[in-house]
Design a protein around this motif. Structure first.
Motif: not given
Lengths: 205, 185
Positions: A68-71, A75-77, A113, A116-117, A120-121, B61-62, B64, B66-68, B132, B167
């Motif tokens: 989940t902390s992959c920025p 999220p892209f995938v 998380v 919620d994570y 979100h998608f 996502p809430p 989280v 790490a943002h980009a 990042m 996105r």
């Protein structure tokens, strides 16, 4: 060693005559010679319910590995999969839409998380995590890989993980591996055809 | 990078149907002119030869941390420049990373600097080069603005305002109308 064949979309163009407008190698699919059975594993979903190999049975699923902390990539995938599902709604009955499973391989940071994570998608997405020994069983079963790096000075650490999206069928077996980025229309078309071929094979059995 | 330059300028020419000599220099001047206009419209910055545009931060996502951030940097100067550091007052830390797929495995690599060749553009985009942003000081919502300060190797700073947005199908990953899409990167 399971022998695999790599099919570019070009192969499908020949097989199904999708048309000349389809570009080369925009989706990359690896299919095992024979669907592969998932091993037993015991994980939990984002609602705290047990998530085992049984949850793969009875419907198609798309599974991706991440944290989940992959920025960037995760999220892209996942957004990419949202688009695939949306394209599939144009092609298959709502009951045939695949279940989407996000396997979080960084349980310490993912579990708090996860609900919620995934919501979100898409509220229907399933977020799964659990102890590393159980995660390893599922990840290995889908021919995936992950590694948690050493913590740096600031306590942060790197997580490496396989990039592919795994396609499992209603038999709970692995039928294909897709490499992102996924062209939503083409992947939806591939999956819809896969479902038809599967249903046909089931009927003739 | 010559081919990138060519593509960038060609994209600009075809996009605006302007009739100009195909000479690279002229085409690029036209490009600079046009992007300046676009940049003003999008509140991007243009302080020196290096300018930023299309800066955005996907809604995360809430919870989280790490943002980009993604953007396109263009170096309209005659010298090679490099981004050596990134800072945002709204985050605990910021760094330049590159997502790569090595043998089917996603790996994120920390980069000490990103070169910006003269007359060229470099795209930070999903599944590739990105900034990042770690530890948001407050939750970021759609429509918010993230302030970024990009430090260049000559000591100057490029100030960028990145829009927080969802996105989606319209994400810049596929928008090639300005020719910023670096295929195969």
């Amino acid at each position: 060693m399971v022998r695999r064949r790599v099919l570019s979309l070009a192969a499908f163009v020949l097989a199904f005559g999708l048309g000349a407008s389809v570009g080369w190698a925009e989706i990359r699919v690896v299919e095992p010679d024979k669907p592969e059975t998932l091993p037993a594993f015991a994980l939990s979903d984002h609602k705290g319910q047990p998530f085992t190999a049984e949850r793969y049975k009875g419907h198609w699923s798309l599974t991706t590995i991440g944290f989940t902390s992959c920025p960037d990539v995760c999220p892209f995938v996942l957004s990419n999969i949202v688009e695939v599902i949306s394209q599939m709604t144009l092609r298959v009955h709502p009951d045939k839409l695949p279940q989407v499973v996000f396997v979080g391989v960084d349980p310490g940071r993912d579990a708090p998380v996860m609900a919620d994570y995934v919501a979100h998608f898409d509220p229907k997405f399933i977020g799964v995590t659990g102890p590393h020994e159980e995660l390893a069983k599922l990840v290995t079963g889908i021919d995936g890989f992950y590694r948690i790096g050493k913590a740096k000075k600031d306590g942060d650490y790197e997580v490496q993980h396989s990039a592919s999206v795994i396609v499992t069928g209603p038999d709970g077996q692995v039928h294909a591996k897709l490499s992102p980025p996924l062209d939503p229309g083409k992947v939806a078309e591939y999956l819809a055809r896969k479902q038809i071929a599967y249903a046909r094979a089931q009927r003739s059995n | 990078m010559t081919s990138n330059l060519y593509k960038t300028c060609l994209g600009c020419l075809t996009g605006t149907a302007m009739i100009l000599s195909a000479q690279t220099v002229q085409a690029c001047e036209a490009h600079a002119f046009l992007t300046t206009q676009t940049a003003e419209a999008k509140t991007a910055s243009h302080q020196g030869p290096v300018m930023a545009m299309d800066a955005w931060v996907p809604v995360a996502p809430p919870g989280v941390k790490a943002h980009a951030a993604y953007l396109v940097l263009m170096n309209h100067g005659a010298d090679l420049r490099a981004v050596t550091a990134v800072h945002s007052p709204q985050y605990a830390s910021a760094a330049i990373h590159a997502s790569q797929v090595k043998d089917g495995v996603n790996v994120m690599q920390h980069l000490a600097q990103v070169d910006l060749p003269a007359g060229s553009s470099v795209a930070f985009k999903p599944h590739g080069l990105h900034i990042m942003l770690m530890g948001p000081k407050k939750p970021m919502a759609q429509g918010d603005t993230v302030d970024l300060a990009l430090t260049l190797d000559d000591g100057t700073t490029v100030a960028v305002k990145a829009e927080v947005r969802k996105r989606g199908a319209a994400a810049p990953m596929n928008h090639g109308h300005m020719g910023h899409d670096h295929k195969g990167s």
